[in-house]
Write a protein that holds these residues in place. Sequence first.
Motif, mmCIF file in Angstrom:
data_model
loop_
_atom_site.group_PDB
_atom_site.id
_atom_site.type_symbol
_atom_site.label_atom_id
_atom_site.label_comp_id
_atom_site.label_asym_id
_atom_site.label_seq_id
_atom_site.Cartn_x
_atom_site.Cartn_y
_atom_site.Cartn_z
ATOM 1 N N MET A 1 -16.411 12.964 101.124
ATOM 2 C CA MET A 1 -16.504 12.307 99.824
ATOM 3 C C MET A 1 -15.494 11.192 99.697
ATOM 4 S SD MET A 1 -16.872 15.452 97.136
ATOM 5 C CE MET A 1 -16.832 14.471 95.650
ATOM 6 N N LYS A 2 -15.892 10.164 98.967
ATOM 7 C CA LYS A 2 -14.946 9.102 98.615
ATOM 8 C C LYS A 2 -14.585 9.294 97.145
ATOM 9 C CE LYS A 2 -16.831 5.369 101.418
ATOM 10 N NZ LYS A 2 -17.395 4.030 101.211
ATOM 11 N N ILE A 3 -13.296 9.313 96.878
ATOM 12 C CA ILE A 3 -12.832 9.565 95.506
ATOM 13 C C ILE A 3 -12.022 8.358 95.015
ATOM 14 C CG2 ILE A 3 -11.404 11.098 94.075
ATOM 15 C CD1 ILE A 3 -12.071 13.361 96.022
ATOM 16 N N LEU A 4 -12.234 7.998 93.770
ATOM 17 C CA LEU A 4 -11.436 6.919 93.161
ATOM 18 C C LEU A 4 -10.611 7.504 92.019
ATOM 19 C CD1 LEU A 4 -10.664 3.941 92.409
ATOM 20 C CD2 LEU A 4 -12.838 3.809 91.174
ATOM 21 N N MET A 5 -9.290 7.426 92.129
ATOM 22 C CA MET A 5 -8.389 7.867 91.062
ATOM 23 C C MET A 5 -8.028 6.653 90.219
ATOM 24 S SD MET A 5 -6.501 10.229 89.653
ATOM 25 C CE MET A 5 -6.974 11.476 90.837
ATOM 26 N N VAL A 6 -8.203 6.801 88.909
ATOM 27 C CA VAL A 6 -7.827 5.715 87.997
ATOM 28 C C VAL A 6 -6.467 6.043 87.380
ATOM 29 C CG1 VAL A 6 -8.448 4.502 85.870
ATOM 30 C CG2 VAL A 6 -10.240 5.222 87.480
ATOM 31 N N GLY A 7 -5.507 5.135 87.543
ATOM 32 C CA GLY A 7 -4.174 5.343 86.965
ATOM 33 C C GLY A 7 -3.093 4.968 87.964
ATOM 34 N N SER A 8 -1.849 5.157 87.570
ATOM 35 C CA SER A 8 -0.770 4.670 88.436
ATOM 36 C C SER A 8 0.528 5.459 88.312
ATOM 37 C CB SER A 8 -0.472 3.207 88.108
ATOM 38 O OG SER A 8 -0.034 3.121 86.758
ATOM 39 N N GLY A 9 0.488 6.666 87.774
ATOM 40 C CA GLY A 9 1.753 7.371 87.534
ATOM 41 C C GLY A 9 1.965 8.574 88.431
ATOM 42 N N GLY A 10 2.988 9.358 88.084
ATOM 43 C CA GLY A 10 3.303 10.562 88.835
ATOM 44 C C GLY A 10 2.180 11.582 88.750
ATOM 45 N N ARG A 11 1.528 11.643 87.588
ATOM 46 C CA ARG A 11 0.382 12.545 87.423
ATOM 47 C C ARG A 11 -0.723 12.201 88.420
ATOM 48 N NH1 ARG A 11 -1.796 11.456 81.823
ATOM 49 N NH2 ARG A 11 -1.816 9.383 82.683
ATOM 50 N N GLU A 12 -1.031 10.911 88.519
ATOM 51 C CA GLU A 12 -2.090 10.481 89.429
ATOM 52 C C GLU A 12 -1.701 10.797 90.875
ATOM 53 O OE1 GLU A 12 -1.009 8.926 86.811
ATOM 54 O OE2 GLU A 12 -2.772 8.454 85.596
ATOM 55 N N HIS A 13 -0.405 10.628 91.194
ATOM 56 C CA HIS A 13 0.055 10.924 92.555
ATOM 57 C C HIS A 13 -0.134 12.421 92.846
ATOM 58 C CE1 HIS A 13 3.260 9.937 95.849
ATOM 59 N NE2 HIS A 13 2.076 10.192 96.339
ATOM 60 N N ALA A 14 0.192 13.260 91.866
ATOM 61 C CA ALA A 14 0.041 14.707 92.050
ATOM 62 C C ALA A 14 -1.438 15.076 92.208
ATOM 63 C CB ALA A 14 0.656 15.455 90.868
ATOM 64 N N LEU A 15 -2.299 14.443 91.424
ATOM 65 C CA LEU A 15 -3.745 14.705 91.531
ATOM 66 C C LEU A 15 -4.265 14.291 92.914
ATOM 67 C CD1 LEU A 15 -4.787 13.516 87.961
ATOM 68 C CD2 LEU A 15 -5.254 15.798 88.887
ATOM 69 N N ILE A 16 -3.819 13.129 93.372
ATOM 70 C CA ILE A 16 -4.274 12.627 94.676
ATOM 71 C C ILE A 16 -3.840 13.577 95.795
ATOM 72 C CG2 ILE A 16 -3.763 10.810 96.386
ATOM 73 C CD1 ILE A 16 -3.887 8.827 93.959
#
Length: 421
Positions: A1-16
């Motif tokens: 799967m290709k996933i696109l995370m929208v955002g730029s913070g520590g939360r997004e880093h943890a999700l990624i």
Amino acid sequence: MKILMVGSGGREHALIKKLAESPKCDKIYCAPGNGGIASDAECVNIGAMDIDNMVKFAKDNAVDLVFVAPDDPLAAGMVDSMEKAGIRAFGPNADAAIIEASKVFSKNLMKKYGIPTAKYEVFSDPDKAIEYIESENTTPVVVKADGLALGKGVIIAQTIDEAKDAVKSIMEDKKFGDSGNNIVIEEYLTGPEVSVLAFTDGKVVKPMVSSKDHKRAYDNDEGLNTGGMGTVSPNPYYTDKIAQECYDTIFIPTIEAMSKEGRKFKGCLYFGLMITPNGPKVIEYNARFGDPEAQVVLPRLKTDLVDICEAIIDEKLSDIDIEWYDGAAACVVMASGGYPLSYKKGVEIKGLDENGGVDGAIVYHAGTKLENGKLYTNGGRVLGVTAKADTLDEALDKAYNAVKKINFEGAHYRTDIGRTK
Ligand code: AMP
Ligand code: GLY
């Protein structure tokens, strides 16, 4: 799967980092991302609010799953636009994201459905608000801007004069722009605060392990409110008994209320709770993962996050058992000197390895940029230094040991994360 995370913070880093653990995940993009996220995902230069270009990018690159993490694009309908374009997206539609985007909406919802929260009144006229404050004549009193205000739209006034000034600054000086066209004035509650993030597909709700945010800038809960200076999980005040009470009186009623209103909520619903002497009450809802709550909750998630996202999108969350690691996690935020007021950007960060990490901890990047192989500060909250261990004390020791290895000019962090109410 290709996933696109929208955002730029520590939360997004943890999700990624969590999504990347899934065997289903082949490729992660992050828009716009940051210097540290670049080690774990391909950063794409599209702003988190640029819905048209985000949809175009997802289509052009045959993205299988878009994860909309921040509040603003959710409120602006990014998930709706993705769905219209035939792209699967995780997060609530705009008509459900309003539960965070309008405090007037969420307070009225709680009143209508009997969900425990602070008593309140709504005002669109500053003179009437001031009249009300004078006639009630109780302090402290809480004044809240209706709309999104980067977590800063809440003023706890200790005196009547302070409350009147708060009304004027929000409604007349428009300190938070149009977010302050309407305000909520509410009763001041006391007790420990708990953050509970919950997965929901609009039918069932599965609370995650609890966490505790430290919102004030300085030790001993002094200084201004921030987006969050550190978190721990589990929250020591959230007993099994309280968890059951919250489930019965708050979580289930909220999901049902949203469905009854024709605003089915799918995604992560964040319950900001206060355990008052009269039982748990809702302080606020967020339509997304908390930041930095995600940084301590996600490392404890055992079940494949991609599977959970898919189950939510398909409204089959009841089919999945969500498992968690025992033990604890702690996150200490390293911020730029001056945050949450003005601060310098572009200061070199030292002590990180070439992947932006450090031995003994997971370093989630919140506000960093990469230039010629070096990392520089690029925001108020810079890093979320996180550790997992069998006990909270050990997790805190590990996180603070790692913090000591990292430095940048003006770096500020709290030394009492996990130690105060
Ligand atoms: P909010 O943005 O609504 O989460 O509010 C920010 C912070 O203000 C919360 O985490 C609480 O610490 C505090 N707060 C908000 N509402 C109240 C209230 N009614 N009583 C006491 N403290 C509150
Ligand atoms: N840490 C609080 C929030 O994400 O709103």
